[in-house]
Every structure is written in C-alpha cells, then in structure tokens.
Design a protein around this motif. Structure first.
Motif, PDB file in Angstrom:
ATOM      1  N   ILE A  50       3.049   8.418   7.575  1.00 34.55           N
ATOM      2  CA  ILE A  50       3.934   7.806   6.660  1.00 34.55           C
ATOM      3  C   ILE A  50       3.013   7.225   5.607  1.00 34.55           C
ATOM      4  O   ILE A  50       2.030   6.532   6.023  1.00 34.55           O
ATOM      5  N   ASP A  51       3.245   7.621   4.133  1.00 32.03           N
ATOM      6  CA  ASP A  51       2.256   6.860   3.176  1.00 32.03           C
ATOM      7  C   ASP A  51       3.391   5.477   2.736  1.00 32.03           C
ATOM      8  O   ASP A  51       4.555   5.644   2.466  1.00 32.03           O
ATOM      9  N   TYR A  52       2.767   4.402   2.509  1.00 33.12           N
ATOM     10  CA  TYR A  52       3.402   3.185   2.085  1.00 33.12           C
ATOM     11  C   TYR A  52       2.913   2.874   0.884  1.00 33.12           C
ATOM     12  O   TYR A  52       1.826   2.194   0.759  1.00 33.12           O
ATOM     13  N   PRO A  53       3.374   3.229  -0.253  1.00 27.28           N
ATOM     14  CA  PRO A  53       2.899   2.674  -1.613  1.00 27.28           C
ATOM     15  C   PRO A  53       2.820   0.947  -1.616  1.00 27.28           C
ATOM     16  O   PRO A  53       3.904   0.483  -1.118  1.00 27.28           O
ATOM     17  N   ILE A  54       1.759   0.485  -2.054  1.00 31.35           N
ATOM     18  CA  ILE A  54       1.835  -0.873  -2.252  1.00 31.35           C
ATOM     19  C   ILE A  54       1.702  -1.511  -3.754  1.00 31.35           C
ATOM     20  O   ILE A  54       1.066  -0.995  -4.419  1.00 31.35           O
ATOM     21  N   GLN A  55       2.632  -2.446  -3.584  1.00 34.10           N
ATOM     22  CA  GLN A  55       2.809  -2.800  -4.972  1.00 34.10           C
ATOM     23  C   GLN A  55       1.437  -3.779  -5.454  1.00 34.10           C
ATOM     24  O   GLN A  55       0.924  -4.424  -4.321  1.00 34.10           O
ATOM     25  N   SER A  79      -4.004   5.509  13.392  1.00 32.99           N
ATOM     26  CA  SER A  79      -4.797   5.002  12.441  1.00 32.99           C
ATOM     27  C   SER A  79      -4.309   4.542  10.951  1.00 32.99           C
ATOM     28  O   SER A  79      -2.868   5.074  10.993  1.00 32.99           O
ATOM     29  N   VAL A  80      -5.215   3.678  10.469  1.00 30.92           N
ATOM     30  CA  VAL A  80      -4.458   2.886   9.276  1.00 30.92           C
ATOM     31  C   VAL A  80      -5.610   3.274   8.327  1.00 30.92           C
ATOM     32  O   VAL A  80      -6.844   2.847   8.327  1.00 30.92           O
ATOM     33  N   HIS A  81      -5.198   3.872   7.114  1.00 27.53           N
ATOM     34  CA  HIS A  81      -6.175   3.892   5.850  1.00 27.53           C
ATOM     35  C   HIS A  81      -5.720   3.220   4.583  1.00 27.53           C
ATOM     36  O   HIS A  81      -4.506   3.407   4.169  1.00 27.53           O
ATOM     37  N   LEU A  82      -6.232   2.762   4.005  1.00 27.18           N
ATOM     38  CA  LEU A  82      -6.079   1.882   2.642  1.00 27.18           C
ATOM     39  C   LEU A  82      -6.809   2.543   1.802  1.00 27.18           C
ATOM     40  O   LEU A  82      -8.061   2.653   1.502  1.00 27.18           O
ATOM     41  N   LEU A  83      -5.805   3.454   0.829  1.00 27.93           N
ATOM     42  CA  LEU A  83      -6.653   4.164  -0.156  1.00 27.93           C
ATOM     43  C   LEU A  83      -6.241   3.640  -1.690  1.00 27.93           C
ATOM     44  O   LEU A  83      -5.168   2.829  -1.746  1.00 27.93           O
TER      45      LEU A  83
END
Length: 76
Positions: free
Chosen positions: A35-40, A69-73
């Motif tokens: 799941i992708d979570y857009p971050i403001q 896993s967690v990836h911050l892109l």
C-alpha cells in the motif's frame, strides 16, 4: 504487509501526527501486498535530530500484522 489474518486495526503515525487509520479485518488475500501512503509536505517536519519517525500503533485488542518493509520515497 503480509496477507491473511484479521483484527488488524492500527494507526500509521508519522512524526507524531496521524497519517492513516487502517482496518484490514480479512480484507486482503493471504498473499503479501503493498500500500502506498502519500505524505503531505507538512507532515514531513523533521525532528531536531533530522530523522523521520514512523509508528504503527495497534488499537486496543487488535494488531498490525506482519509488516514486511517500509520505504520512504521522494517524488521527482
């Protein structure tokens, strides 16, 4: 996330601010999924140490399940 299981109600918290509340409850198959979570931009405040803190906080009586896993892109 690892698929299968139930009773997965949790909050995804970024730098002490709520990003998303998830309630899976057998919503997904037994396969792993992403799941992708857009971050403001406002949520990306940096702490004094310059780090970003991501927390998976299960609701009482529930769990987060397995997080693969967690990836911050960074968006280009």
């Amino acid at each position: 996330y690892e698929g299968g299981g139930n009773r997965r109600n949790f909050k995804l918290i970024l730098n002490n601010e709520l990003l998303k509340t998830e309630k899976f409850n057998d919503k997904w198959s037994s396969d792993a999924f992403t799941i992708d979570y857009p971050i403001q931009p406002g949520l990306l405040r940096r702490s004094e140490s310059g780090s970003v803190v991501i927390k998976f906080d299960a609701e009482p009586g529930f769990n987060t399940g397995r997080i693969n896993s967690v990836h911050l892109l960074k968006k280009k």
